[in-house]
Design a protein around this motif. Structure first.
Motif, short mmCIF file in Angstrom:
data_model
loop_
_atom_site.label_atom_id
_atom_site.label_comp_id
_atom_site.label_asym_id
_atom_site.label_seq_id
_atom_site.Cartn_x
_atom_site.Cartn_y
_atom_site.Cartn_z
N VAL A 244 -48.27 -44.22 20.45
CA VAL A 244 -47.69 -44.95 21.57
C VAL A 244 -47.11 -46.24 21.02
O VAL A 244 -47.84 -47.10 20.52
N ALA A 245 -45.80 -46.39 21.11
CA ALA A 245 -45.12 -47.53 20.50
C ALA A 245 -44.76 -48.61 21.51
O ALA A 245 -44.55 -49.76 21.12
N ARG A 246 -44.67 -48.25 22.80
CA ARG A 246 -44.22 -49.23 23.78
C ARG A 246 -44.82 -48.92 25.14
O ARG A 246 -44.84 -47.76 25.58
N LEU A 247 -45.32 -49.95 25.82
CA LEU A 247 -45.79 -49.85 27.19
C LEU A 247 -45.17 -50.97 28.01
O LEU A 247 -45.02 -52.09 27.51
N ASP B 162 -46.33 -48.25 38.54
CA ASP B 162 -45.02 -48.20 37.88
C ASP B 162 -45.16 -48.66 36.44
O ASP B 162 -44.89 -49.81 36.11
N VAL B 163 -45.64 -47.74 35.58
CA VAL B 163 -45.88 -48.04 34.17
C VAL B 163 -45.06 -47.08 33.32
O VAL B 163 -45.04 -45.87 33.57
N TRP B 164 -44.38 -47.61 32.31
CA TRP B 164 -43.54 -46.81 31.43
C TRP B 164 -44.15 -46.79 30.03
O TRP B 164 -44.65 -47.81 29.55
N LEU B 165 -44.08 -45.63 29.40
CA LEU B 165 -44.67 -45.44 28.07
C LEU B 165 -43.65 -44.80 27.14
O LEU B 165 -42.96 -43.84 27.52
N GLY B 166 -43.55 -45.34 25.93
CA GLY B 166 -42.70 -44.77 24.90
C GLY B 166 -43.53 -44.21 23.77
O GLY B 166 -44.36 -44.91 23.18
N HIS B 167 -43.35 -42.92 23.49
CA HIS B 167 -44.16 -42.20 22.51
C HIS B 167 -43.24 -41.76 21.36
O HIS B 167 -42.22 -41.12 21.58
N VAL B 168 -43.62 -42.13 20.14
CA VAL B 168 -42.82 -41.78 18.95
C VAL B 168 -43.58 -40.76 18.12
O VAL B 168 -44.75 -40.97 17.78
N ARG B 169 -42.92 -39.67 17.79
CA ARG B 169 -43.58 -38.65 16.96
C ARG B 169 -42.72 -38.16 15.81
O ARG B 169 -43.17 -37.36 14.99
#
Length: 324
Positions: free
Chosen positions: A202-205, A212-219
């Protein structure tokens, strides 16, 4: 469209790290100067005066230092974090001047989120998190394993704080990274089984509200995969479409940012997209910046005003988008 605003001339060795806003007319940009030079690196903070961006006067430090995160709750309550001499560097602005703040040790401070002047959370590249309750700092484990670490933190309320990062599993050539997510309810950090993420981190929250929560997942190398929390469930959100190679670097409440490149080009041009409720729409940049290779791309939004930053060969650029 994003429109440029005046920015002071900064050295080419400047690296930009994070942007924070407090209301429609106040914003701060954090970074580091002297990166990859023979001179000691130094923290940098720019602030919006209402007419231009100016460089803030920061405390003198005895050693090289860098900044990696910034958060603001009001014009007189701004926090910036980074590292200096192997210890966390925590700076606070009280509306008149910046001061260094002494905290317990934390492995390589990465990100900060403040809900108010009596509720601040800092995470670093380890499993622990720092919490300021208005009287003192507390160092607590936020993750269950010493092989896990945190990279990002966000909050919508004192009892609604999210932090994320990654962990390592396996051994030797079979080692792989897996994402981790944890939630603070005002008393305890609890591991969250959330969205169905495979390998990566998880790189960004970014939280705009408890629902209203956004999550950025890098793989992999193709940029972030996006997820949204509505207060009950996490759902995958399709990323912005693009005819070229788009690499999403970050997500905010209703925004993404990153860079795109042509199929036969290694130039990375800045790209910003806005969520319409059903999909993503690109937000235009001035022609000269839209065609220019860029790095250190980022964004922060509040109300009707959204700020973006990027770095090109010509220097640092800050842009503003205002809703009609």
């Amino acid at each position: 469209m994003f429109r440029p605003v005046p920015v002071p001339v900064l050295p080419p060795s400047t690296a930009l790290a994070d942007l924070a806003t407090a209301g429609e007319h106040h914003a701060w940009l954090a970074g580091t100067t002297g990166v990859f030079t023979s001179r000691p690196s130094a923290p940098l903070v720019l602030s919006w005066t209402g007419e231009t961006w100016r460089e803030e006067r920061l405390p003198d430090l005895p050693a090289a230092a860098s900044l990696s995160g910034v958060s603001a709750t009001a014009p007189d309550d701004v926090w910036a974090v980074g590292n200096s001499a192997g210890r966390p560097l925590v700076l606070h602005y009280d509306g008149a001047s910046w001061h260094t703040v002494t905290t317990p040790p934390l492995a390589w401070a990465k990100a900060v989120t403040a809900v108010g002047d009596t509720d601040v959370h800092i995470v670093g590249t380890g499993r622990d998190a720092l919490h300021y309750d208005g009287a003192r700092w507390h160092l607590r484990p936020a993750l269950s394993s010493a092989r896990e670490n945190l990279q990002t933190v966000t909050a919508s309320a004192p009892h609604d704080v999210w932090a994320g990062g990654g962990g390592l599993a396996g051994a030797g050539p079979a080692t792989y990274e897996y994402p981790v997510l944890t939630h603070w309810d005002g008393h305890t950090w609890t591991d969250v089984t959330a969205p169905r993420l495979e390998r990566g981190h998880v790189a960004r929250l970014a939280a705009a509200a408890p629902d209203d929560v956004w999550l950025g997942h890098v793989r992999d190398t193709e940029g972030m995969r996006l997820h949204h929390w509505n207060g009950r469930d996490w759902t995958a959100v399709p990323g912005p479409g693009d005819t070229e190679r788009l690499n999403v670097h970050g997500v905010a409440a209703g925004w993404t940012w990153g860079v795109r490149a042509g199929r036969r080009s290694f130039e990375t041009r800045p790209a910003f997209h806005r969520w319409t409720g059903a999909g993503w729409t690109p937000v235009a940049l001035p022609d000269d910046l839209a065609r220019t290779s860029a790095s250190h791309v980022g964004l922060a939004t509040t109300g009707a005003t959204t700020w973006a930053y990027l770095k090109t060969a010509a220097g640092v650029h800050v842009l503003r988008h205002t809703d009609p």
